[in-house]
Every structure is written in C-alpha cells, then in structure tokens.
Write a protein that holds these residues in place. Sequence first.
Motif, mmCIF file in Angstrom:
data_model
loop_
_atom_site.group_PDB
_atom_site.id
_atom_site.type_symbol
_atom_site.label_atom_id
_atom_site.label_comp_id
_atom_site.label_asym_id
_atom_site.label_seq_id
_atom_site.Cartn_x
_atom_site.Cartn_y
_atom_site.Cartn_z
ATOM 1 N N SER A 105 0.844 -1.198 0.000
ATOM 2 C CA SER A 105 0.000 0.000 0.000
ATOM 3 C C SER A 105 0.870 1.236 0.000
ATOM 4 O O SER A 105 1.996 1.234 0.523
ATOM 5 C CB SER A 105 -0.938 0.012 1.217
ATOM 6 N N ILE A 106 0.344 2.298 -0.607
ATOM 7 C CA ILE A 106 1.036 3.575 -0.653
ATOM 8 C C ILE A 106 0.220 4.595 0.113
ATOM 9 O O ILE A 106 -0.998 4.717 -0.085
ATOM 10 C CB ILE A 106 1.251 4.029 -2.106
ATOM 11 N N CYS A 107 0.875 5.304 1.019
ATOM 12 C CA CYS A 107 0.249 6.388 1.780
ATOM 13 C C CYS A 107 -1.018 5.870 2.494
ATOM 14 O O CYS A 107 -0.965 4.884 3.222
ATOM 15 C CB CYS A 107 -0.054 7.561 0.850
ATOM 16 N N SER A 108 -2.160 6.513 2.254
ATOM 17 C CA SER A 108 -3.387 6.141 2.955
ATOM 18 C C SER A 108 -4.010 4.853 2.448
ATOM 19 O O SER A 108 -5.051 4.430 2.958
ATOM 20 C CB SER A 108 -4.411 7.281 2.863
ATOM 21 N N GLY A 109 -3.386 4.189 1.477
ATOM 22 C CA GLY A 109 -3.844 2.862 1.069
ATOM 23 C C GLY A 109 -3.817 1.875 2.217
ATOM 24 O O GLY A 109 -4.489 0.834 2.178
ATOM 25 N N ALA A 110 -3.057 2.205 3.262
ATOM 26 C CA ALA A 110 -3.020 1.335 4.448
ATOM 27 C C ALA A 110 -4.400 1.190 5.078
ATOM 28 O O ALA A 110 -4.695 0.172 5.707
ATOM 29 C CB ALA A 110 -2.033 1.898 5.475
ATOM 30 N N PHE A 111 -5.269 2.190 4.919
ATOM 31 C CA PHE A 111 -6.611 2.108 5.477
ATOM 32 C C PHE A 111 -7.422 0.991 4.801
ATOM 33 O O PHE A 111 -8.265 0.360 5.438
ATOM 34 C CB PHE A 111 -7.335 3.444 5.315
ATOM 35 N N VAL A 112 -7.174 0.768 3.521
ATOM 36 C CA VAL A 112 -7.856 -0.320 2.810
ATOM 37 C C VAL A 112 -7.384 -1.661 3.352
ATOM 38 O O VAL A 112 -8.180 -2.571 3.602
ATOM 39 C CB VAL A 112 -7.609 -0.221 1.297
ATOM 40 N N LEU A 113 -6.075 -1.797 3.541
ATOM 41 C CA LEU A 113 -5.526 -3.039 4.078
ATOM 42 C C LEU A 113 -6.055 -3.290 5.488
ATOM 43 O O LEU A 113 -6.389 -4.420 5.853
ATOM 44 C CB LEU A 113 -3.995 -2.985 4.093
ATOM 45 N N ALA A 114 -6.136 -2.220 6.282
ATOM 46 C CA ALA A 114 -6.641 -2.368 7.645
ATOM 47 C C ALA A 114 -8.106 -2.790 7.642
ATOM 48 O O ALA A 114 -8.523 -3.640 8.434
ATOM 49 C CB ALA A 114 -6.469 -1.057 8.410
ATOM 50 N N ALA A 115 -8.919 -2.212 6.746
ATOM 51 C CA ALA A 115 -10.334 -2.566 6.663
ATOM 52 C C ALA A 115 -10.519 -4.022 6.273
ATOM 53 O O ALA A 115 -11.507 -4.661 6.659
ATOM 54 C CB ALA A 115 -11.047 -1.659 5.660
ATOM 55 N N ALA A 116 -9.551 -4.564 5.518
ATOM 56 C CA ALA A 116 -9.624 -5.967 5.100
ATOM 57 C C ALA A 116 -9.101 -6.914 6.168
ATOM 58 O O ALA A 116 -9.140 -8.141 5.985
ATOM 59 C CB ALA A 116 -8.833 -6.160 3.804
ATOM 60 N N GLY A 117 -8.606 -6.363 7.272
ATOM 61 C CA GLY A 117 -8.073 -7.203 8.350
ATOM 62 C C GLY A 117 -6.655 -7.651 8.130
ATOM 63 O O GLY A 117 -6.100 -8.403 8.948
ATOM 64 N N VAL A 118 -6.024 -7.187 7.058
ATOM 65 C CA VAL A 118 -4.669 -7.625 6.711
ATOM 66 C C VAL A 118 -3.641 -7.141 7.728
ATOM 67 O O VAL A 118 -2.641 -7.810 7.986
ATOM 68 C CB VAL A 118 -4.306 -7.126 5.299
ATOM 69 N N LEU A 119 -3.894 -5.978 8.338
ATOM 70 C CA LEU A 119 -2.902 -5.381 9.228
ATOM 71 C C LEU A 119 -3.133 -5.714 10.701
ATOM 72 O O LEU A 119 -2.376 -5.246 11.552
ATOM 73 C CB LEU A 119 -2.904 -3.853 9.047
ATOM 74 N N ASP A 120 -4.126 -6.519 11.004
ATOM 75 C CA ASP A 120 -4.383 -6.877 12.407
ATOM 76 C C ASP A 120 -3.145 -7.534 13.019
ATOM 77 O O ASP A 120 -2.622 -8.532 12.494
ATOM 78 C CB ASP A 120 -5.568 -7.841 12.514
ATOM 79 N N GLY A 121 -2.671 -6.956 14.116
ATOM 80 C CA GLY A 121 -1.511 -7.504 14.800
ATOM 81 C C GLY A 121 -0.196 -7.193 14.135
ATOM 82 O O GLY A 121 0.863 -7.598 14.638
ATOM 83 N N ARG A 122 -0.211 -6.478 13.038
ATOM 84 C CA ARG A 122 1.017 -6.152 12.304
ATOM 85 C C ARG A 122 1.474 -4.735 12.607
ATOM 86 O O ARG A 122 0.680 -3.860 12.916
ATOM 87 C CB ARG A 122 0.807 -6.274 10.791
ATOM 88 N N ARG A 123 2.768 -4.522 12.461
ATOM 89 C CA ARG A 123 3.316 -3.173 12.463
ATOM 90 C C ARG A 123 3.129 -2.600 11.068
ATOM 91 O O ARG A 123 3.382 -3.267 10.067
ATOM 92 C CB ARG A 123 4.795 -3.217 12.838
ATOM 93 N N ALA A 124 2.653 -1.355 10.990
ATOM 94 C CA ALA A 124 2.363 -0.737 9.700
ATOM 95 C C ALA A 124 2.565 0.765 9.814
ATOM 96 O O ALA A 124 2.670 1.323 10.907
ATOM 97 C CB ALA A 124 0.928 -1.046 9.261
#
Length: 325
Positions: A105-124
Amino acid sequence: MRPHRVVMAVTDDMPIFEAAVPCQIFGVDRPHLADPWYEFSVVPVGSGPVRLSPGFTLPPVRHGWDLESADTLVVPACTNVHDDPPAELVEVVRNAYQRGIRILSICSGAFVLAAAGVLDGRRATTHWLHAEELSHRYPAVRVDPSVLYVEDSNVITSAGTVAGIDACLHVVRVDHGAAVAAELARRLVTPPHREGGQAQYHRPVSPAVRDDWLATLLDWAGEHLHLPLSTADLAAQANVSVRTVERRFAEALGMSPLRWLLQQRVRRAQQFLETSDRPIGWIAATCGFGGPASLRAHFARIVGVSPTAYRRTFHERPGAVRIAS
C-alpha cells in the motif's frame, strides 16, 4: 521463467500521483536492468469507469483474471481516510491476502488493508498526518508514524507519496537485487536507497539550520566507504561538531552516523556480489569492512545469508543482467 506479475487495483477518486508511482517502477519494461522485468497491469475495481483525481478515467475491466493471477497487489492512496473504503476493493485485498501474495500500500492505502483485516496484529505505517486516525479506527494495527515504510512478512505499507517510491524500489531490491534497484533509482533521479526505518519528517530544531551540508556529506561518505570512517571524520569533513552530526543524522535519517555507514557498506557489497566475480576479500576492503570476517558477520546479520550464498543466488538466476559496478 515468467515475469513477476504486479497488479494495481484502483477505484474512484484515487490521487493520480500515488497511482503513477507503481506504473513508473513496475510498468515500464526494463530488459537492460533485468530480463524478464515485471508484468504490470492496472485493474479498475467496480462495474463502471474509474476516475482518478484529477481528470483521468479508466474503463471497466470485463474479467478479473489480472487480480487472480497477481504475485503482488498494489493499493495506492484511498480517497478519504474518514470514510469506509469501497467494499469491492476491500474484498479484493482480502482475497489477495488469503492467497498469500505480496501486498503493497502507498500512503493512505493502508486504510484499505486495515479494513480488510490484513494489518491486524502487524506493524504498519501511513502518512504521518493520518497515523492517529489509522490507529484510532483500527486499534488492532500497530501503527508506526515515524518511518518511511514497513515490511511485515508479505505485507508492505508506506508513508507519503515519495515514500511510495522508496517502498516500490524496496520491492525491486528484493526481487532483482540492490544493484538493479540502485541503477533504476539513478535513472529516476531519486536516492538509491532510503531505509524503511528512516524518519518520515521532523520539523527542524531551528529554522536557521539547513540540511545542505548533510546531503553533501552523505555524497562524500558514499564515495569514501573504503576508508575507516568515524563520526569524528564525518564531522571534520562537514566542519561541524560531532554532536551536530549525530543530531542531524537522527533528525533527518532516523539513525546514527555509524549505523548509516554500515548500511551503505552492506548495500555496496550486495551490488558487487550481484554484478561481479570479485573476491570476497577485495569486496570487504573496497566497502570498508577491513577484512572478510567482518564483512561476513555484518552481511549475515543484516541480509540474513552469507555473502557467498547471496552471490550464488543472483548468479544462478535465469536472465540475470550484469550492471557495471
């Protein structure tokens, strides 16, 4: 050997600059650097045309085979961090994650990954302006607002727009080696390697302090890595105090001068190992390690394999392209 397939998924009102970065890095064929390069495609998500901001329109794609066959999925910045991202895009990311492919993800694309549960428990990470919002909306994500990009297993998140270039170059470095990434950066007229842990942005301690001398010092140090440089040597070259050098490295690069020197030496050694048959002793001396034992110890700690194993990997790679060192 088929090329690595990179697919960028886009939806309405995504900013064009963030979307253009992956196109430039992965979408331009570069057989002079690596053959094959990447197979790249842009996939509009949804049934209608997708409008990128400002003023660009992409037609809908009839089939989703690009998404299903991707090796890496790229998600550029989302439209509004305060709104829920498009459900279709979230589902695309979730499916990609379940298939185990690399996601960037680039910039605020991290919000999409977070909404998908991809970043749960991850450092981002994300742009420092949005870090508090990301942490508030998705408390399961370990948000680090101070770095350029974070790689956690097969998931990469990056900060602001320019940090997206750093993250994409990091992907090239992982896939094709440090020499290829450095040459690509040179052609793009961008710094060859900024560590993910480097600071995003810090306000200067004093408006009167300028970083011009630091850029000149980094260039000089990069040309003199073969010397046993110390922080005092750097301070003398810049005609400032040791304390000033240490403070400016911490503020601008997020690390100490000696750590930066070590990283540059390892990157230089990687380039020689990838592109030449030079003896390990010669590489150690040229890169400032002093001797082979020091090179092997630092290289294994930072890269994760021995210099010999690293060289073997690149020399045995089909279609490897040598770049003059």
